[in-house]
Design a protein around this motif. Sequence first.
Motif, PDB file in Angstrom:
ATOM      1  N   ARG A   1       0.855  -1.194   0.000  1.00 19.09           N
ATOM      2  CA  ARG A   1       0.000   0.000   0.000  1.00 19.09           C
ATOM      3  C   ARG A   1       0.892   1.246   0.000  1.00 19.09           C
ATOM      4  O   ARG A   1       1.853   1.327   0.769  1.00 19.09           O
TER       5      ARG A   1
ATOM      6  N   VAL B   1       0.846   5.132   0.920  1.00 24.08           N
ATOM      7  CA  VAL B   1       0.047   6.049   1.731  1.00 24.08           C
ATOM      8  C   VAL B   1       0.630   7.455   1.627  1.00 24.08           C
ATOM      9  O   VAL B   1       1.805   7.631   1.317  1.00 24.08           O
TER      10      VAL B   1
ATOM     11  N   PRO C   1      -6.653  -4.760   0.889  1.00 25.47           N
ATOM     12  CA  PRO C   1      -7.512  -3.709   0.340  1.00 25.47           C
ATOM     13  C   PRO C   1      -8.781  -3.509   1.164  1.00 25.47           C
ATOM     14  O   PRO C   1      -9.343  -4.457   1.709  1.00 25.47           O
ATOM     15  N   LYS C   2      -9.209  -2.262   1.240  1.00 26.28           N
ATOM     16  CA  LYS C   2     -10.464  -1.880   1.896  1.00 26.28           C
ATOM     17  C   LYS C   2     -11.469  -1.476   0.817  1.00 26.28           C
ATOM     18  O   LYS C   2     -11.150  -1.434  -0.366  1.00 26.28           O
TER      19      LYS C   2
ATOM     20  N   ASN D   1     -12.674   1.364  -0.043  1.00 34.25           N
ATOM     21  CA  ASN D   1     -12.394   2.606  -0.759  1.00 34.25           C
ATOM     22  C   ASN D   1     -11.058   2.561  -1.503  1.00 34.25           C
ATOM     23  O   ASN D   1     -10.478   3.592  -1.787  1.00 34.25           O
ATOM     24  N   ASP D   2     -10.546   1.361  -1.803  1.00 31.87           N
ATOM     25  CA  ASP D   2      -9.237   1.216  -2.430  1.00 31.87           C
ATOM     26  C   ASP D   2      -9.355   0.695  -3.858  1.00 31.87           C
ATOM     27  O   ASP D   2     -10.321   0.026  -4.212  1.00 31.87           O
ATOM     28  N   THR D   3      -8.327   0.991  -4.641  1.00 30.87           N
ATOM     29  CA  THR D   3      -8.137   0.395  -5.950  1.00 30.87           C
ATOM     30  C   THR D   3      -6.839  -0.403  -5.892  1.00 30.87           C
ATOM     31  O   THR D   3      -5.847   0.066  -5.347  1.00 30.87           O
TER      32      THR D   3
ATOM     33  N   ILE E   1      -1.934  -1.180  -3.554  1.00 33.47           N
ATOM     34  CA  ILE E   1      -3.199  -0.616  -3.085  1.00 33.47           C
ATOM     35  C   ILE E   1      -3.078   0.903  -3.059  1.00 33.47           C
ATOM     36  O   ILE E   1      -2.149   1.450  -2.464  1.00 33.47           O
ATOM     37  N   LEU E   2      -4.038   1.583  -3.695  1.00 35.02           N
ATOM     38  CA  LEU E   2      -4.120   3.044  -3.673  1.00 35.02           C
ATOM     39  C   LEU E   2      -5.527   3.439  -3.216  1.00 35.02           C
ATOM     40  O   LEU E   2      -6.513   2.886  -3.704  1.00 35.02           O
ATOM     41  N   GLU E   3      -5.603   4.407  -2.314  1.00 40.25           N
ATOM     42  CA  GLU E   3      -6.905   4.875  -1.836  1.00 40.25           C
ATOM     43  C   GLU E   3      -7.568   5.733  -2.913  1.00 40.25           C
ATOM     44  O   GLU E   3      -6.953   6.654  -3.464  1.00 40.25           O
ATOM     45  N   ASN E   4      -8.831   5.431  -3.207  1.00 43.93           N
ATOM     46  CA  ASN E   4      -9.546   6.074  -4.317  1.00 43.93           C
ATOM     47  C   ASN E   4      -9.641   7.590  -4.227  1.00 43.93           C
ATOM     48  O   ASN E   4      -9.496   8.275  -5.225  1.00 43.93           O
TER      49      ASN E   4
END
Length: 100
Positions: free
Chosen positions: A28, A30, A48-49, A51-53, A64-67
């Motif tokens: 990830r 951040v 991944p959560k 709200n992630d891509t 993992i990148l947060e949308n």
Amino acid sequence: MNCKITRNAAKVLKLELDKPENEGKLLRVVITHAHGDHAHYGLDIDTPKDNDTVVSTDKEIDVILENDQPLLDGVKIDYLYFPEEGFVITNPSKGNHGDH
């Protein structure tokens, strides 16, 4: 969303991701803090959560990148051995070419 990993960074990251305690987890990126038109970045091993891509890279490492973080789109992960060893994370597409 897009992410680039250099060959040096991929070698180091694969060693970490291949550890038994990281099985099933991904890398990830951040934002540790943002100000003005750029951000400072960090790395984590996570899952991944909602709200992630998850972005696939050409180095066979999924990231993992947060949308809702536009400063993550286009991030570049490098690993340098000189002047000091460690990861360098920038976002050239957003005008962030290194520390200031």
